[in-house]
Design an enzyme around this catalytic site. Sequence first.
Site, mmCIF file in Angstrom:
data_model
loop_
_atom_site.group_PDB
_atom_site.id
_atom_site.type_symbol
_atom_site.label_atom_id
_atom_site.label_comp_id
_atom_site.label_asym_id
_atom_site.label_seq_id
_atom_site.Cartn_x
_atom_site.Cartn_y
_atom_site.Cartn_z
ATOM 1 N N ASP A 50 152.746 60.243 89.371
ATOM 2 C CA ASP A 50 151.974 59.402 90.141
ATOM 3 C C ASP A 50 152.501 58.388 90.768
ATOM 4 O OD1 ASP A 50 149.825 61.145 88.563
ATOM 5 O OD2 ASP A 50 150.139 59.692 86.894
ATOM 6 N N GLU A 261 140.337 62.798 91.709
ATOM 7 C CA GLU A 261 141.019 61.493 91.476
ATOM 8 C C GLU A 261 142.263 61.434 92.401
ATOM 9 O OE1 GLU A 261 142.798 62.746 87.401
ATOM 10 O OE2 GLU A 261 144.151 64.211 88.675
HETATM 11 O O1 FUB Z 1 149.127 60.703 85.020
HETATM 12 C C1 FUB Z 1 147.631 60.808 84.543
HETATM 13 C C2 FUB Z 1 146.962 61.421 85.325
HETATM 14 O O2 FUB Z 1 147.341 62.587 85.930
HETATM 15 C C3 FUB Z 1 146.671 60.459 86.551
HETATM 16 O O3 FUB Z 1 146.044 59.209 86.323
HETATM 17 C C4 FUB Z 1 145.923 61.507 87.312
HETATM 18 O O4 FUB Z 1 145.832 61.111 88.726
HETATM 19 C C5 FUB Z 1 146.906 62.657 87.250
HETATM 20 O O5 FUB Z 1 147.973 62.559 88.029
#
Ligand code: FUB
Length: 360
Positions: A50, A261
Amino acid sequence: MHQSNRYLSLILLAGFACSQPQETTHSVEADSTASKYSHAPLVEHIYTADPSAHVFEGKIFIYPSHDTETEVAEDDMGSHFDMKDYHVFSMERPGGKVTDHGVALKLEDVPWAGRQLWAPDAAEKDGKYYLYFPAKDKQDIFKIGVAVSDQPEGPFKAEPEPIDGTFSMDPTAFQDGDDYYLLWGGIWGGQLQWYEDQKLVEGRNGPTEGLPAPDQKALMPYIAKLGDSMTDLAEKPKEMLILDESGEPIKAGDNARRFFEAAWMHKYNGKYYLSYSTGDTHFIAYAIGESPYGPFTYQGNVLDPVEGWTNHHSIVEFQGKWYLFYHDTQLSGKTPLRNIKMAELTYLPDGKIETVKPMK
Ligand code: FUB
């Protein structure tokens, strides 16, 4: 390196990195010709994911999640992403040394947080640095917190409470002149489907309860202007509408294009580019608007699916070139143990982005 030796070095270096800055050199160009990956991991001594990149003090700073081995079983709520601290990284130039500045914030130092430090981001204002991060609170509900430092690399001190008015996860800070915005949200494990009119609906559970029907408007990310203090919201959050080519909101069943997301925003030639992960179809898609609030019109993909389930990115300009930061699972082959990468980004004359291919 033999796999078990590599694993041992990772453990030793991870411990060492907590107290000492680590340096490693990488290339922004293709990984070795023998490799099937287009780009090499930026660091190998710990697992990272991320990556949110910004230019501060003339350098590229990267604010990633810090993945670690966990006993937590994989599920559709992302319980296996059980992260407990953040490290901050910097590089003077693409292709140069990457410095790990060590632990910048720990879960145990966030008074309101219970577990799962997920994807963070950062902003600078008047010489202070703000780390925005999601965590589940003691009731296991995602909230967004902020921590403050005098230096881009931290350490950061967390505010005692999450930012009032925030919900869900994956915060991104976006600066537009003197204005700063926070955008966020994510479905399934990100819990956005548990809210109606920004209020948590008691009793909703799991990754799909509360999701709109496939022919209904998809859930969208949220945005709000940050207050002068950078630690609160200056307004009620607004939904960021993503439209298709006919001006209709993208539908919940349009899995290859709907928001899942990992929202990010950047400005190019006066237009606002909202990019995001499509989750279960694994793209980083993007949409363009005339204002940070939208509406945005879907354009295509910034990044094709990577190895591993999640796809997450950031886009930053450095010395006249644009770069994409992303992650995959090249080092571990395991979804919760990811590694960050970077690639140069190309704009076409009409403002569209050339899709980055993470595999050759
Ligand atoms: O790293 C945890 C979660 O996985 C992140 O918040 C999302 O965007 C995905 O990458």
